[in-house]
Design a protein around this motif. Structure first.
Motif, short mmCIF file in Angstrom:
data_model
loop_
_atom_site.label_atom_id
_atom_site.label_comp_id
_atom_site.label_asym_id
_atom_site.label_seq_id
_atom_site.Cartn_x
_atom_site.Cartn_y
_atom_site.Cartn_z
N THR A 59 -7.29 3.40 3.88
CA THR A 59 -6.77 4.76 3.73
C THR A 59 -5.88 4.85 2.50
OG1 THR A 59 -4.75 4.39 5.03
CG2 THR A 59 -6.76 5.00 6.24
N MET A 60 -5.70 6.07 2.00
CA MET A 60 -4.82 6.28 0.87
C MET A 60 -3.39 5.93 1.23
SD MET A 60 -4.75 6.95 -2.29
CE MET A 60 -6.38 7.68 -2.55
N GLU A 61 -3.01 6.16 2.49
CA GLU A 61 -1.66 5.81 2.92
C GLU A 61 -1.44 4.30 2.81
OE1 GLU A 61 -3.73 7.82 4.55
OE2 GLU A 61 -2.66 9.71 4.16
N GLU A 62 -2.46 3.52 3.15
CA GLU A 62 -2.34 2.06 3.03
C GLU A 62 -2.23 1.63 1.57
OE1 GLU A 62 -4.82 0.38 6.88
OE2 GLU A 62 -5.95 1.23 5.19
N VAL A 63 -2.96 2.32 0.70
CA VAL A 63 -2.89 2.01 -0.73
C VAL A 63 -1.50 2.33 -1.26
CG1 VAL A 63 -3.84 2.52 -3.01
CG2 VAL A 63 -5.37 2.37 -1.03
N LEU A 64 -0.96 3.47 -0.89
CA LEU A 64 0.38 3.85 -1.32
C LEU A 64 1.42 2.85 -0.81
CD1 LEU A 64 0.15 7.70 -0.71
CD2 LEU A 64 0.52 6.60 -2.94
N GLU A 65 1.26 2.42 0.43
CA GLU A 65 2.19 1.44 1.00
C GLU A 65 2.11 0.12 0.25
OE1 GLU A 65 3.07 -0.82 5.27
OE2 GLU A 65 1.75 0.93 5.21
N ALA A 66 0.89 -0.30 -0.11
CA ALA A 66 0.72 -1.54 -0.86
C ALA A 66 1.36 -1.43 -2.24
CB ALA A 66 -0.77 -1.87 -1.00
N ALA A 67 1.22 -0.26 -2.85
CA ALA A 67 1.82 -0.05 -4.18
C ALA A 67 3.34 -0.11 -4.10
CB ALA A 67 1.37 1.30 -4.74
N ARG A 68 3.91 0.51 -3.07
CA ARG A 68 5.37 0.47 -2.91
C ARG A 68 5.85 -0.96 -2.66
NH1 ARG A 68 4.50 5.59 -0.31
NH2 ARG A 68 4.21 4.55 1.70
N ALA A 69 5.07 -1.73 -1.90
CA ALA A 69 5.43 -3.11 -1.61
C ALA A 69 5.44 -3.96 -2.87
CB ALA A 69 4.47 -3.70 -0.59
N SER A 96 6.42 4.84 -9.65
CA SER A 96 5.97 5.98 -10.45
C SER A 96 4.63 5.65 -11.07
CB SER A 96 6.99 6.29 -11.55
OG SER A 96 7.07 5.21 -12.46
N GLY A 97 4.06 6.61 -11.78
CA GLY A 97 2.82 6.37 -12.49
C GLY A 97 1.61 6.51 -11.61
N SER A 98 0.51 5.90 -12.06
CA SER A 98 -0.77 6.12 -11.41
C SER A 98 -1.19 4.92 -10.57
CB SER A 98 -1.84 6.41 -12.47
OG SER A 98 -1.85 5.38 -13.43
N LEU A 99 -1.85 5.21 -9.45
CA LEU A 99 -2.43 4.16 -8.63
C LEU A 99 -3.73 3.70 -9.26
CD1 LEU A 99 -1.98 5.69 -5.06
CD2 LEU A 99 -0.65 3.83 -6.07
N GLY A 100 -4.03 2.41 -9.13
CA GLY A 100 -5.26 1.87 -9.70
C GLY A 100 -5.99 0.98 -8.72
N ARG A 101 -7.11 0.43 -9.18
CA ARG A 101 -7.93 -0.42 -8.32
C ARG A 101 -7.20 -1.66 -7.81
NH1 ARG A 101 -13.06 -1.20 -12.00
NH2 ARG A 101 -11.43 -1.00 -13.59
N PRO A 102 -6.27 -2.27 -8.57
CA PRO A 102 -5.56 -3.42 -8.00
C PRO A 102 -4.80 -3.09 -6.73
CG PRO A 102 -5.31 -3.39 -10.37
CD PRO A 102 -5.96 -2.08 -10.00
N HIS A 103 -4.33 -1.85 -6.61
CA HIS A 103 -3.62 -1.48 -5.38
C HIS A 103 -4.59 -1.38 -4.20
CE1 HIS A 103 -1.06 0.36 -8.67
NE2 HIS A 103 -0.29 -0.57 -8.14
N ILE A 104 -5.81 -0.91 -4.47
CA ILE A 104 -6.84 -0.88 -3.42
C ILE A 104 -7.22 -2.32 -3.05
CG2 ILE A 104 -9.19 -0.16 -2.84
CD1 ILE A 104 -8.79 2.22 -4.76
N ALA A 105 -7.35 -3.16 -4.07
CA ALA A 105 -7.70 -4.56 -3.83
C ALA A 105 -6.66 -5.24 -2.95
CB ALA A 105 -7.84 -5.29 -5.16
N ALA A 106 -5.39 -4.90 -3.15
CA ALA A 106 -4.32 -5.51 -2.36
C ALA A 106 -4.51 -5.21 -0.87
CB ALA A 106 -2.96 -5.02 -2.84
N VAL A 107 -4.97 -3.99 -0.56
CA VAL A 107 -5.21 -3.64 0.84
C VAL A 107 -6.42 -4.40 1.38
CG1 VAL A 107 -5.68 -1.76 2.45
CG2 VAL A 107 -4.19 -1.36 0.49
N LEU A 108 -7.46 -4.51 0.58
CA LEU A 108 -8.64 -5.27 1.01
C LEU A 108 -8.27 -6.71 1.35
CD1 LEU A 108 -11.31 -4.03 -1.58
CD2 LEU A 108 -11.20 -3.45 0.85
N ILE A 109 -7.38 -7.29 0.56
CA ILE A 109 -6.92 -8.66 0.83
C ILE A 109 -6.08 -8.70 2.09
CG2 ILE A 109 -5.48 -10.55 -0.02
CD1 ILE A 109 -6.25 -9.60 -2.90
N ALA A 110 -5.14 -7.75 2.22
CA ALA A 110 -4.24 -7.73 3.38
C ALA A 110 -5.01 -7.56 4.69
CB ALA A 110 -3.21 -6.62 3.21
#
Length: 287
Positions: free
Chosen positions: A126-136, A141-155
């Motif tokens: 979910t986008m909420e999970e991606v945002l949480e991963a980015a905050r972690a 600030s700035g833009s979310l990218g594929r590495p933040h999605i990847a972090a959730v896939l790993i988690a």
């Protein structure tokens, strides 16, 4: 390579990312690391944003490191992701900020498309999970990218590493890869010129098409990033010859994003550099 002992006192790392986009460290931390490693200068070149530049410039003044204001613009040509670096742009102008904000919508659209494809593959993120991963990861600030999605896939245990996430799902050829219509490289060149900056083709060896690289040069690119962690020695030699043939500025940078799950992407800060004298070539006000 032991970067702490390398002679970097006359070198500049001209490609680094921060938490303003998809890097792991704050802008001031990149500057402090550059100082510790003995670099003379570094550039902050976040993806489609200049939100990290002010903090980096302040840190540079405090620590005695030259900070080059930059950006890495995401574009598409012939179905390929092409990145154009811009240096010494008028980064805090209203016109420039407005242009960059228009890119954020495209990046958001891409993220939504990727998440939809992952769900279709039975990998709900979910986008909420991606945002949480980015905050972690320290992003504020700035833009979310594929590495933040990847972090959730790993988690969530869907993949075992960042590399696997990109190889299987998020990179070009991956089953969840998405590439909505974006700015064309020629447009990015024009944007950078209008903003008073200097345009450089980022990591050309990753595009698999020197013909396309030559087309971008013909339309006004002023430099080429010959030295990059993902370039082979043969790549570097080829792009040095290309730069000489076209009279281009030659740059180099680590493409440092920080460490994720024990892996540094793409290179350690300071691992690829250019002579500090190239800053004079990149800064239109000093040519």
């Amino acid at each position: 390579m032991d970067l702490t002992n390398a002679n970097l006192s006359q070198r500049a790392d001209l490609h680094t990312h921060t938490t303003a986009s998809d890097g792991m460290q704050r802008p001031a931390d990149n500057v402090a690391m550059a100082k510790a490693r003995g670099l003379a200068a570094l550039a902050i070149t976040d993806h489609d944003t200049v939100d990290g530049i002010a903090e980096a410039l302040e840190a540079g003044e405090r620590l005695g490191i030259t900070v080059v204001p930059g950006v890495e613009i995401s574009t598409v040509a012939n179905g390929r992701d092409i990145h154009i670096l811009g240096y010494y742009i008028n980064w805090n102008s209203v016109a420039w900020q407005t242009k960059l904000k228009s890119l954020a919508g495209t990046r958001d659209q891409r993220n939504v498309m990727i998440l939809e494809r992952l769900r279709e593959l039975g990998l709900p993120v979910t986008m909420e999970e991606v945002l949480e991963a980015a905050r972690a990861q320290g992003k504020d600030s700035g833009s979310l990218g594929r590495p933040h999605i990847a972090a959730v896939l790993i988690a969530k245990g869907f993949v075992g590493s960042m590399q696997e996430a990109f190889d299987r799902y998020l990179g070009e050829g991956g089953s969840a890869y998405a590439n909505p219509p974006r700015l064309h490289p020629f447009e990015a060149l024009a944007w950078i010129k209008e903003a008073g900056g200097t345009s450089v083709i980022a990591h050309p060896g990753l595009y698999g098409s020197d013909e396309l690289v030559e087309e971008i040069i013909a339309r006004g690119a002023e430099g080429i990033e010959a030295h990059h962690p993902d370039h082979s020695p043969e790549d570097e030699a080829r792009y040095l010859r290309m730069a000489e043939r076209h009279g281009l500025i030659v740059t180099g940078g680590s493409d440092f994003h920080g460490e994720r799950h024990g892996v540094v992407f793409h290179g350690e800060l300071g691992s690829k550099t250019a002579p500090v004298g190239v800053l004079q070539q990149l800064n239109p006000s000093r040519r």
